[in-house]
Enzyme design. Structure first.
Site, PDB file in Angstrom:
ATOM      1  N   GLN A  54       1.271   7.590  -1.755  1.00  0.00           N
ATOM      2  CA  GLN A  54       2.249   7.564  -0.680  1.00  0.00           C
ATOM      3  C   GLN A  54       3.503   8.389  -0.988  1.00  0.00           C
ATOM      4  O   GLN A  54       4.225   8.766  -0.078  1.00  0.00           O
ATOM      5  CB  GLN A  54       2.642   6.111  -0.372  1.00  0.00           C
ATOM      6  CG  GLN A  54       1.470   5.300   0.160  1.00  0.00           C
ATOM      7  CD  GLN A  54       1.824   3.855   0.431  1.00  0.00           C
ATOM      8  OE1 GLN A  54       1.679   3.005  -0.430  1.00  0.00           O
ATOM      9  NE2 GLN A  54       2.299   3.561   1.626  1.00  0.00           N
ATOM     10  N   HIS A 148      -4.148   1.269  -6.156  1.00  0.00           N
ATOM     11  CA  HIS A 148      -3.426   1.002  -4.906  1.00  0.00           C
ATOM     12  C   HIS A 148      -4.108   1.789  -3.771  1.00  0.00           C
ATOM     13  O   HIS A 148      -3.621   2.831  -3.329  1.00  0.00           O
ATOM     14  CB  HIS A 148      -1.957   1.401  -5.045  1.00  0.00           C
ATOM     15  CG  HIS A 148      -1.049   0.801  -4.008  1.00  0.00           C
ATOM     16  ND1 HIS A 148       0.050   0.014  -4.315  1.00  0.00           N
ATOM     17  CD2 HIS A 148      -1.080   0.855  -2.655  1.00  0.00           C
ATOM     18  CE1 HIS A 148       0.664  -0.375  -3.201  1.00  0.00           C
ATOM     19  NE2 HIS A 148      -0.007   0.134  -2.168  1.00  0.00           N
ATOM     20  N   ASN A 192      -4.047  -3.821  -5.824  1.00  0.00           N
ATOM     21  CA  ASN A 192      -3.095  -4.108  -4.754  1.00  0.00           C
ATOM     22  C   ASN A 192      -3.826  -4.612  -3.513  1.00  0.00           C
ATOM     23  O   ASN A 192      -4.760  -3.957  -3.031  1.00  0.00           O
ATOM     24  CB  ASN A 192      -2.317  -2.835  -4.391  1.00  0.00           C
ATOM     25  CG  ASN A 192      -1.253  -3.095  -3.344  1.00  0.00           C
ATOM     26  OD1 ASN A 192      -0.284  -3.799  -3.595  1.00  0.00           O
ATOM     27  ND2 ASN A 192      -1.446  -2.570  -2.135  1.00  0.00           N
ATOM     28  N   GLU A 193      -3.436  -5.751  -3.024  1.00  0.00           N
ATOM     29  CA  GLU A 193      -3.871  -6.295  -1.729  1.00  0.00           C
ATOM     30  C   GLU A 193      -5.369  -6.190  -1.455  1.00  0.00           C
ATOM     31  O   GLU A 193      -5.785  -5.492  -0.514  1.00  0.00           O
ATOM     32  CB  GLU A 193      -3.099  -5.608  -0.608  1.00  0.00           C
ATOM     33  CG  GLU A 193      -1.606  -5.843  -0.684  1.00  0.00           C
ATOM     34  CD  GLU A 193      -0.862  -5.342   0.542  1.00  0.00           C
ATOM     35  OE1 GLU A 193      -1.412  -4.525   1.292  1.00  0.00           O
ATOM     36  OE2 GLU A 193       0.280  -5.783   0.742  1.00  0.00           O
TER      37      GLU A 193
HETATM   38  C1  BGC Z   1       0.979  -1.788   0.956  1.00  0.00           C
HETATM   39  C2  BGC Z   1       1.772  -0.518   1.003  1.00  0.00           C
HETATM   40  C3  BGC Z   1       2.204  -0.259   2.428  1.00  0.00           C
HETATM   41  C4  BGC Z   1       3.116  -1.388   2.856  1.00  0.00           C
HETATM   42  C5  BGC Z   1       3.662  -1.248   4.268  1.00  0.00           C
HETATM   43  C6  BGC Z   1       1.527  -2.893   1.810  1.00  0.00           C
HETATM   44  O1  BGC Z   1       0.484  -3.455   2.520  1.00  0.00           O
HETATM   45  O2  BGC Z   1       0.775  -2.206  -0.367  1.00  0.00           O
HETATM   46  O3  BGC Z   1       0.980   0.507   0.487  1.00  0.00           O
HETATM   47  O4  BGC Z   1       2.814   0.965   2.604  1.00  0.00           O
HETATM   48  O5  BGC Z   1       2.391  -2.585   2.806  1.00  0.00           O
HETATM   49  O6  BGC Z   1       2.633  -1.242   5.189  1.00  0.00           O
END
Ligand code: BGC
Length: 452
Positions: A54, A148, A192-193
């Site tokens: 990003q 990520h 991540n997530e």
């Molecule tokens: C993610 C980021 C994303 C942010 C805003 C999170 O879900 O880890 O990569 O940019 O939220 O949407």
């Protein structure tokens, strides 16, 4: 560029009515005898969070790059040079240090580190060593995410997380990172997530590989569970051997749910189910493999059970009459408190690994920021062991399928010339970080009916 303290004072003491919405014009006056700062525990980590793809730019050897080229991002946007942080990290870390931060979360790009199966690129490893050293030199404690959302192209070509070799490859990469960078990293985030990834990549299909299907969702869920477990073990094995104190976890997106119809049993049953499935399942399946709980808090959904509509059988999201960000996401600070209370059940230290809002004109961010931090304060007072807060994000950056349309930065970026310009909320956050707490004066950013 960082401003003088005087300019900063001007910015954070502006007329509240111009800060957010018209509610703020009727601010309660601070009582003269309450001037104390809501102090956070000593050593609390204040940071911002970013992710490699990003912000870095020029990340061409991964699945997202192809996805962008194929036109899947809003209005055909591509990440391109992003914030060019690959080259400008010193400048960006200066901004983070000037913010009064003592921590920073970033991710390492697996596609750069291992451009081909089993071939590790020493140049890329050296680059991340320099990046991490640049953080440490500025007193910013690094929290590093290993994965990520973006996958090396070779890995994606073999089926990504559906591939039977996926777990062993991720474990090998994790171990290599521990070996090469273990002396520089304080906190490790393996994944991540995971649930957001599953939803976007295999549920709605708006992220690569864009393959929908319940069996795929289940298969990838189980791979991610095993990948985290394996990565946790390998990191510990290597770091313990080298004598470093490894602390490993994930960054989990947590959603707060509310029944749309307060007295509907069905709505309530569904939100309990959704909470268990979305918020806790991954932790349950990886029990014993976390040294801390990482929470990304963005979403609050009001849910209505509606069996007549197949596409949203259980699930409708309502935001009417609620304050929303530029992306239409409800801003619900109470949910921060609820989330932290709910995560305390695991008996581990908690870090807010991400939280923030998209607000191009910065109108709603100061209030959202102060109220979220205030809820963290209350959670700590209520006994939750919260150790740090990483605001998403330091800079405007490439917001996945929304491209550059979601402006999450405390610092605005002009992508035509890479100029950085701190927004007002940068100085609000600076005030919080430098004070290690919330000065009563910042109450001006909150509206009526908000508990202090
Ligand atoms: C993610 C980021 C994303 C942010 C805003 C999170 O879900 O880890 O990569 O940019 O939220 O949407």
């Amino acid at each position: 560029m960082p401003m003088t303290d005087e300019t900063k004072e001007d910015l954070i003491s502006v007329d509240p009515a111009s800060v957010a919405d018209d509610q703020l014009s009727e601010l309660p006056q601070a009582s003269p005898h309450i001037h104390e700062t809501r102090k956070f525990p000593d050593g609390f980590l204040w940071g911002t969070a970013t992710a490699a793809h990003q912000v870095e730019g020029g990340n061409v050897n991964c699945d997202w790059c192809r996805w962008e080229q194929a036109g899947h991002v809003l209005r055909g946007q591509v990440s391109g040079q992003a914030c060019d942080q690959f080259n400008r990290y010193e400048e960006d870390f200066d901004l983070a240090a000037e913010l009064g931060n003592n921590a920073h979360r970033l991710s390492i790009e697996w596609a750069r580190i291992e451009p081909e199966d089993g071939r590790f690129d020493q140049e890329a490893i050296l680059h991340y060593r320099r990046v991490l050293e640049a953080l440490r030199k500025r007193g910013l404690s690094p929290m590093v995410t290993l994965w990520h959302f973006t996958l090396p192209q070779w890995f994606a070509d073999r089926g990504g997380w559906e591939w039977s070799g996926a777990v062993s490859r991720f474990a090998r990469y994790s171990e290599k990172m521990a070996e090469e960078l273990g002396d520089l990293i304080d906190l490790w985030v393996t994944i991540n997530e995971p649930m957001i990834y599953l939803g976007q990549s295999y549920g709605t299909g708006v992220w690569p590989p864009g393959k929908k299907g319940i069996w795929r969702v289940l298969r990838v869920f189980s791979r991610l569970v095993r990948a985290h477990r394996a990565s946790y073990d390998r990191l510990h094995r290597q770091l313990d051997r080298d004598g470093y104190r490894a602390r490993v976890g994930i960054a989990k997106n947590v959603v707060t749910y509310e029944p749309y119809r307060r007295y509907s049993e069905l709505d309530s049953v569904f939100i309990r189910l959704a909470d268990r499935l979305f918020n806790h399942q991954f932790f349950i399946w990886t029990r014993g493999k976390h040294d801390f709980i990482g929470v990304n808090y963005y979403f609050h959904y009001r849910i209505r059970y509606r069996p007549t509509k197949i596409s949203s059988f259980f699930h409708e999201v309502h935001t009417e009459n609620r304050e929303v960000s530029d992306l239409g996401w409800e801003i619900n600070p109470d949910g921060m408190f609820d989330t932290l209370m709910s995560m305390s059940r695991y008996g581990l230290p908690v870090y807010v690994t991400e939280n923030g809002i998209a607000s191009a004109d910065d109108g709603k961010r100061p209030r959202a920021l102060v109220s979220m931090v205030k809820e963290i304060y209350h959670a700590i007072k209520a006994g939750v062991d919260v150790r740090g807060y990483y605001h998403w994000s330091l800079l405007d950056n490439f917001e996945w399928e929304k491209g550059y349309d979601g402006k999450f930065g405390l610092v605005a970026v002009d992508f035509r010339n890479q100029q950085r310009q701190p927004r007002r909320s940068y100085y609000v956050y600076q005030d919080i970080c430098r004070e290690n707490g919330i000065r009563h004066d910042l109450l001006r950013f909150l509206g009526h009916g908000v508990r202090w």
